[in-house]
Design a protein around this motif. Structure first.
Motif, PDB file in Angstrom:
ATOM      1  N   ALA A  78       0.825  -1.211   0.000  1.00  0.00           N
ATOM      2  CA  ALA A  78       0.000   0.000   0.000  1.00  0.00           C
ATOM      3  C   ALA A  78       0.854   1.254   0.000  1.00  0.00           C
ATOM      4  O   ALA A  78       0.345   2.355   0.219  1.00  0.00           O
ATOM      5  N   ASN A  86      -0.123  -4.959  -5.534  1.00  0.00           N
ATOM      6  CA  ASN A  86      -0.504  -3.703  -4.884  1.00  0.00           C
ATOM      7  C   ASN A  86      -1.800  -3.881  -4.104  1.00  0.00           C
ATOM      8  O   ASN A  86      -2.640  -4.728  -4.425  1.00  0.00           O
ATOM      9  N   ALA A  87      -1.958  -3.068  -3.090  1.00  0.00           N
ATOM     10  CA  ALA A  87      -3.162  -3.128  -2.272  1.00  0.00           C
ATOM     11  C   ALA A  87      -4.364  -2.594  -3.040  1.00  0.00           C
ATOM     12  O   ALA A  87      -4.211  -1.847  -4.018  1.00  0.00           O
ATOM     13  N   THR A  88      -5.539  -2.963  -2.622  1.00  0.00           N
ATOM     14  CA  THR A  88      -6.756  -2.462  -3.249  1.00  0.00           C
ATOM     15  C   THR A  88      -6.930  -0.984  -2.947  1.00  0.00           C
ATOM     16  O   THR A  88      -6.254  -0.417  -2.078  1.00  0.00           O
ATOM     17  N   GLU A  89      -7.830  -0.347  -3.648  1.00  0.00           N
ATOM     18  CA  GLU A  89      -8.038   1.097  -3.493  1.00  0.00           C
ATOM     19  C   GLU A  89      -8.412   1.474  -2.066  1.00  0.00           C
ATOM     20  O   GLU A  89      -8.080   2.564  -1.592  1.00  0.00           O
ATOM     21  N   ASP A 126      -4.800   1.381  -0.513  1.00  0.00           N
ATOM     22  CA  ASP A 126      -3.642   1.903  -1.237  1.00  0.00           C
ATOM     23  C   ASP A 126      -3.288   3.329  -0.795  1.00  0.00           C
ATOM     24  O   ASP A 126      -4.120   4.245  -0.856  1.00  0.00           O
ATOM     25  N   LYS A 127      -2.062   3.475  -0.299  1.00  0.00           N
ATOM     26  CA  LYS A 127      -1.530   4.756   0.186  1.00  0.00           C
ATOM     27  C   LYS A 127      -2.347   5.335   1.351  1.00  0.00           C
ATOM     28  O   LYS A 127      -2.339   6.539   1.580  1.00  0.00           O
TER      29      LYS A 127
END
Length: 206
Positions: free
Chosen positions: A94, A120-123, A126-127
């Motif tokens: 993320a 990558n992490a899901t929305e 993510d971040k």
């Protein structure tokens, strides 16, 4: 009659034996002693019966105080915690740093975990993960597989989803992540989870 016993008028002298005060004092002292012994015996009997009717318990109270503390019986190894080889982990990144998911997945594999998806992490995450990471799994994993994976990343947040199906777990890497918990520390944490040491029995206070 003559002398000191001369009769005068209609009154006669009364001859009394001298009082023996010493004997009275001795009798009073003996009575107090008997009553004291009887009272002490009554208290001892009351103490025995209030301790469950076992005279040995009343006699051995002081002896028990000197007993050393002994460990409680060792609890049985927990059967609720699965081995790492039975846990499948999806490693998701993320953060904006590339390569973290693959590197972390390789390390988890060395430690015996099965690896699922890497990416990558899901929305939703993510971040958005500021800590070291999030461990995500079904509700049934809260007291089984999640603690086992949690030993590998001690500071990670643990979450469950009631609607989540299957037994796979997600390890979502956050901004605060640097590396997994050192293997030696993780192994000690797993040992504490699966085979906790018995707590010593506290000493009796007298």
């Amino acid at each position: 009659m003559g002398g000191q016993y001369r009769i005068r008028g209609n009154k006669y002298p009364r001859m009394r034996r001298p009082r023996r005060r010493g004997r009275l004092v001795a009798l009073a002292t003996a009575s107090v002693a008997v009553l004291g012994v009887a009272g002490w015996g009554t208290l001892q009997l009351f103490d025995v019966f209030t301790r469950g009717g076992n005279p040995a318990s009343a006699v051995g109270v002081k002896a028990g105080c000197a007993a050393e503390a002994s460990p409680s019986p060792s609890p049985a190894r927990s059967a609720a915690l699965p081995e790492p080889g039975r846990i499948t982990v999806n490693v998701l990144n993320a953060t904006t740093r590339s390569g973290l998911a693959k590197k972390t997945a390789d390390e988890l594999k060395k430690r015996g975990f099965k690896i699922g998806d890497i990416g990558n992490a899901t929305e939703e995450y993510d971040k958005k993960v500021k800590g070291t990471g999030v461990l995500l799994g079904p509700a049934s994993a809260l007291k089984s597989s999640l603690p086992v994976l949690g030993a590998q990343l001690a500071d990670a947040e643990r979450r469950t989803e009631a609607s989540r199906k299957g037994g796979e777990l997600d390890l979502i890497i956050g901004d605060g992540f640097t590396r997994l918990t050192a293997k030696a520390d993780a192994d000690r944490a797993l040992t504490a989870l699966t085979d906790p040491k018995p707590a010593p029995t506290p000493k009796k206070s007298c």
